[in-house]
Motif scaffolding. Sequence first.
Motif, PDB file in Angstrom:
ATOM      1  N   LEU A  25       0.811  -1.216   0.000  1.00 12.20           N
ATOM      2  CA  LEU A  25       0.000   0.000   0.000  1.00 12.20           C
ATOM      3  C   LEU A  25       0.849   1.273   0.000  1.00 12.20           C
ATOM      4  O   LEU A  25       0.304   2.376   0.094  1.00 12.20           O
ATOM      5  CB  LEU A  25      -0.923   0.010   1.221  1.00 12.20           C
ATOM      6  N   LYS A  26       2.150   1.125  -0.114  1.00 13.17           N
ATOM      7  CA  LYS A  26       3.038   2.288  -0.107  1.00 13.17           C
ATOM      8  C   LYS A  26       3.067   2.953  -1.463  1.00 13.17           C
ATOM      9  O   LYS A  26       2.958   2.297  -2.503  1.00 13.17           O
ATOM     10  CB  LYS A  26       4.451   1.881   0.302  1.00 13.17           C
ATOM     11  N   GLY A  27       3.269   4.288  -1.456  1.00 11.24           N
ATOM     12  CA  GLY A  27       3.351   5.018  -2.714  1.00 11.24           C
ATOM     13  C   GLY A  27       2.071   4.853  -3.519  1.00 11.24           C
ATOM     14  O   GLY A  27       0.971   5.050  -3.022  1.00 11.24           O
ATOM     15  N   GLU A  28       2.224   4.473  -4.764  1.00 18.51           N
ATOM     16  CA  GLU A  28       1.070   4.271  -5.644  1.00 18.51           C
ATOM     17  C   GLU A  28       0.613   2.822  -5.680  1.00 18.51           C
ATOM     18  O   GLU A  28      -0.256   2.465  -6.490  1.00 18.51           O
ATOM     19  CB  GLU A  28       1.412   4.751  -7.059  1.00 18.51           C
ATOM     20  N   ASN A  29       1.169   1.969  -4.844  1.00 23.69           N
ATOM     21  CA  ASN A  29       0.739   0.569  -4.788  1.00 23.69           C
ATOM     22  C   ASN A  29      -0.675   0.473  -4.216  1.00 23.69           C
ATOM     23  O   ASN A  29      -1.050   1.245  -3.322  1.00 23.69           O
ATOM     24  CB  ASN A  29       1.688  -0.262  -3.922  1.00 23.69           C
ATOM     25  N   THR A  30      -1.436  -0.476  -4.714  1.00 20.57           N
ATOM     26  CA  THR A  30      -2.804  -0.660  -4.238  1.00 20.57           C
ATOM     27  C   THR A  30      -3.121  -2.145  -4.106  1.00 20.57           C
ATOM     28  O   THR A  30      -2.502  -2.989  -4.756  1.00 20.57           O
ATOM     29  CB  THR A  30      -3.831  -0.026  -5.204  1.00 20.57           C
ATOM     30  N   VAL A  31      -4.108  -2.439  -3.257  1.00 22.42           N
ATOM     31  CA  VAL A  31      -4.631  -3.802  -3.118  1.00 22.42           C
ATOM     32  C   VAL A  31      -6.119  -3.756  -3.416  1.00 22.42           C
ATOM     33  O   VAL A  31      -6.869  -3.012  -2.780  1.00 22.42           O
ATOM     34  CB  VAL A  31      -4.389  -4.370  -1.708  1.00 22.42           C
ATOM     35  N   ILE A  32      -6.535  -4.538  -4.389  1.00 25.47           N
ATOM     36  CA  ILE A  32      -7.935  -4.609  -4.796  1.00 25.47           C
ATOM     37  C   ILE A  32      -8.427  -6.031  -4.562  1.00 25.47           C
ATOM     38  O   ILE A  32      -7.805  -6.993  -5.027  1.00 25.47           O
ATOM     39  CB  ILE A  32      -8.107  -4.258  -6.289  1.00 25.47           C
ATOM     40  N   GLU A  33      -9.526  -6.190  -3.843  1.00 27.65           N
ATOM     41  CA  GLU A  33     -10.090  -7.521  -3.646  1.00 27.65           C
ATOM     42  C   GLU A  33     -11.368  -7.652  -4.464  1.00 27.65           C
ATOM     43  O   GLU A  33     -12.156  -6.711  -4.571  1.00 27.65           O
ATOM     44  CB  GLU A  33     -10.341  -7.817  -2.162  1.00 27.65           C
ATOM     45  N   LEU A  34     -11.540  -8.828  -5.066  1.00 32.10           N
ATOM     46  CA  LEU A  34     -12.656  -9.045  -5.979  1.00 32.10           C
ATOM     47  C   LEU A  34     -13.515 -10.231  -5.564  1.00 32.10           C
ATOM     48  O   LEU A  34     -13.017 -11.277  -5.146  1.00 32.10           O
ATOM     49  CB  LEU A  34     -12.142  -9.297  -7.402  1.00 32.10           C
ATOM     50  N   ASP A  35     -14.794 -10.043  -5.720  1.00 28.41           N
ATOM     51  CA  ASP A  35     -15.779 -11.108  -5.595  1.00 28.41           C
ATOM     52  C   ASP A  35     -15.898 -11.794  -6.959  1.00 28.41           C
ATOM     53  O   ASP A  35     -15.398 -11.304  -7.975  1.00 28.41           O
ATOM     54  CB  ASP A  35     -17.116 -10.490  -5.181  1.00 28.41           C
ATOM     55  N   TRP A  36     -16.569 -12.923  -7.009  1.00 27.37           N
ATOM     56  CA  TRP A  36     -16.860 -13.547  -8.301  1.00 27.37           C
ATOM     57  C   TRP A  36     -17.678 -12.583  -9.161  1.00 27.37           C
ATOM     58  O   TRP A  36     -18.604 -11.921  -8.686  1.00 27.37           O
ATOM     59  CB  TRP A  36     -17.659 -14.831  -8.115  1.00 27.37           C
ATOM     60  N   HIS A  37     -17.328 -12.453 -10.411  1.00 26.02           N
ATOM     61  CA  HIS A  37     -18.006 -11.619 -11.402  1.00 26.02           C
ATOM     62  C   HIS A  37     -17.810 -10.120 -11.159  1.00 26.02           C
ATOM     63  O   HIS A  37     -18.425  -9.312 -11.856  1.00 26.02           O
ATOM     64  CB  HIS A  37     -19.511 -11.930 -11.467  1.00 26.02           C
ATOM     65  N   GLU A  38     -16.986  -9.763 -10.234  1.00 23.66           N
ATOM     66  CA  GLU A  38     -16.697  -8.353  -9.973  1.00 23.66           C
ATOM     67  C   GLU A  38     -15.459  -7.949 -10.782  1.00 23.66           C
ATOM     68  O   GLU A  38     -14.482  -8.696 -10.842  1.00 23.66           O
ATOM     69  CB  GLU A  38     -16.462  -8.135  -8.482  1.00 23.66           C
ATOM     70  N   THR A  39     -15.492  -6.771 -11.388  1.00 20.66           N
ATOM     71  CA  THR A  39     -14.429  -6.337 -12.292  1.00 20.66           C
ATOM     72  C   THR A  39     -13.729  -5.091 -11.772  1.00 20.66           C
ATOM     73  O   THR A  39     -14.382  -4.145 -11.304  1.00 20.66           O
ATOM     74  CB  THR A  39     -14.984  -6.045 -13.695  1.00 20.66           C
ATOM     75  N   HIS A  40     -12.401  -5.118 -11.852  1.00 22.60           N
ATOM     76  CA  HIS A  40     -11.595  -3.931 -11.574  1.00 22.60           C
ATOM     77  C   HIS A  40     -10.925  -3.497 -12.871  1.00 22.60           C
ATOM     78  O   HIS A  40     -10.326  -4.308 -13.577  1.00 22.60           O
ATOM     79  CB  HIS A  40     -10.525  -4.223 -10.515  1.00 22.60           C
ATOM     80  N   THR A  41     -11.029  -2.210 -13.180  1.00 20.21           N
ATOM     81  CA  THR A  41     -10.458  -1.674 -14.413  1.00 20.21           C
ATOM     82  C   THR A  41      -9.244  -0.814 -14.114  1.00 20.21           C
ATOM     83  O   THR A  41      -9.283   0.050 -13.234  1.00 20.21           O
ATOM     84  CB  THR A  41     -11.499  -0.836 -15.177  1.00 20.21           C
ATOM     85  N   ILE A  42      -8.163  -1.083 -14.821  1.00 24.09           N
ATOM     86  CA  ILE A  42      -6.964  -0.251 -14.753  1.00 24.09           C
ATOM     87  C   ILE A  42      -6.875   0.494 -16.074  1.00 24.09           C
ATOM     88  O   ILE A  42      -6.776  -0.129 -17.139  1.00 24.09           O
ATOM     89  CB  ILE A  42      -5.690  -1.087 -14.525  1.00 24.09           C
ATOM     90  N   GLU A  43      -6.945   1.794 -15.998  1.00 27.79           N
ATOM     91  CA  GLU A  43      -6.962   2.593 -17.224  1.00 27.79           C
ATOM     92  C   GLU A  43      -5.627   2.519 -17.953  1.00 27.79           C
ATOM     93  O   GLU A  43      -4.568   2.391 -17.344  1.00 27.79           O
ATOM     94  CB  GLU A  43      -7.302   4.044 -16.906  1.00 27.79           C
ATOM     95  N   GLY A  44      -5.686   2.618 -19.263  1.00 34.93           N
ATOM     96  CA  GLY A  44      -4.480   2.624 -20.075  1.00 34.93           C
ATOM     97  C   GLY A  44      -3.744   3.945 -19.964  1.00 34.93           C
ATOM     98  O   GLY A  44      -4.245   4.920 -19.391  1.00 34.93           O
ATOM     99  N   SER A  45      -2.548   3.989 -20.490  1.00 38.71           N
ATOM    100  CA  SER A  45      -1.738   5.198 -20.437  1.00 38.71           C
ATOM    101  C   SER A  45      -2.118   6.152 -21.570  1.00 38.71           C
ATOM    102  O   SER A  45      -2.630   5.735 -22.612  1.00 38.71           O
ATOM    103  CB  SER A  45      -0.252   4.843 -20.554  1.00 38.71           C
ATOM    104  N   GLU A  46      -1.866   7.434 -21.356  1.00 33.79           N
ATOM    105  CA  GLU A  46      -2.173   8.425 -22.381  1.00 33.79           C
ATOM    106  C   GLU A  46      -1.335   8.211 -23.636  1.00 33.79           C
ATOM    107  O   GLU A  46      -1.777   8.505 -24.749  1.00 33.79           O
ATOM    108  CB  GLU A  46      -1.936   9.835 -21.826  1.00 33.79           C
TER     109      GLU A  46
END
Length: 353
Positions: A217-238
């Motif tokens: 969780l330091k800096g720009e690090n993140t932890v995302i937890e997902l349920d079944w059928h749940e979606t997390h989106t990471i946007e592309g770069s410019e």
Amino acid sequence: MRRSYIALLPRVSRYYQRNTMKKFFSSKAIGETGESVSVRVARRVKERDSWPTFVAPTARNTFKFLAGNANQVILGNGLPSEEELDKMLPMKAVDWATLRDPKPDKLQSTWVGHSTLVVQMGGWNIITDPIFSERCSGVQFAGPQRYRPPACSVEDICFNEKVGIDVCLVSHNHYDHLDYYSVKELAAASVRSGRPMTFVVALGLKKWFENKVPDSLKGENTVIELDWHETHTIEGSESGDKKKLEITGMPMQHWSNRNGFDKDKTLWCGFGVKSVGDDDESSRNFLFSGDTGFFDGLYNIGKKYGPFDLAAIPIGAYEPRWFMKPQHTNPDDAVEMMEAVQAKVAFAIHWGT
């Protein structure tokens, strides 16, 4: 891994039958309903327990398994010699040049060992269920020991060969899939290198990462937890060198247990990972199944989320079948699973380590 069944006291089924897909089509994401994680996980446990291919084990069957396999499971006897292993499972050098120059519209993967893959797609480098340790255990002086080393190290990936990792997927909390030492080293490497890392984990594991791996969780690090059928989106770069990434939790037939007192308190899942291009031709779709037995819901995954360009499918720790079948696919099951999820190519994992 040696004596891996000790760490994985699985569910057991006294029968295996095919059934209709009706129950599996009712499975959907619970979402942000205000319910606690424990309530959401309990709902998934109840859902899994309703599947005809999953039956909880009895103490008698667990004892029968351990007693009948004590020579190999507990004592580690009967394993191949180092000479035999070098012939059957020779170690090959990693093609670092290819890893450093992935094609943005292609999908490529490198097997590090067990269920650990480095998958490159859409400009992203993704690692699955990383385990680089000598033992899959809470300590490194005891526990199931690997007989084939990993193909490379975290230091190699993140520094020596300058490949780097952007996303780490963790399917469930068994020691051969969630290795404290490996995720700690990856998180520290991310902080050290200044390259942000997103840890995408099964529902209920975020708290474990917060407590055990503060660098996640330091800096720009993140932890995302997902349920079944749940979606997390990471946007592309410019700049367009990284495409939008969609990561979805997938139902799998397995279970969770970390310390013997937390059975099914956190979720287990697979992950569908899609890099979204300008059109279908430039998009790529990857399925990481983690651990699973064969179940009819796999057809639903293929219909709803497939086809997949690549599916990582487990083929190890499947004997004896009367005990292992509900939670570990064997090679025959893996072929059927490949067809069920509509995978163009399959990659065998969870073996030879």
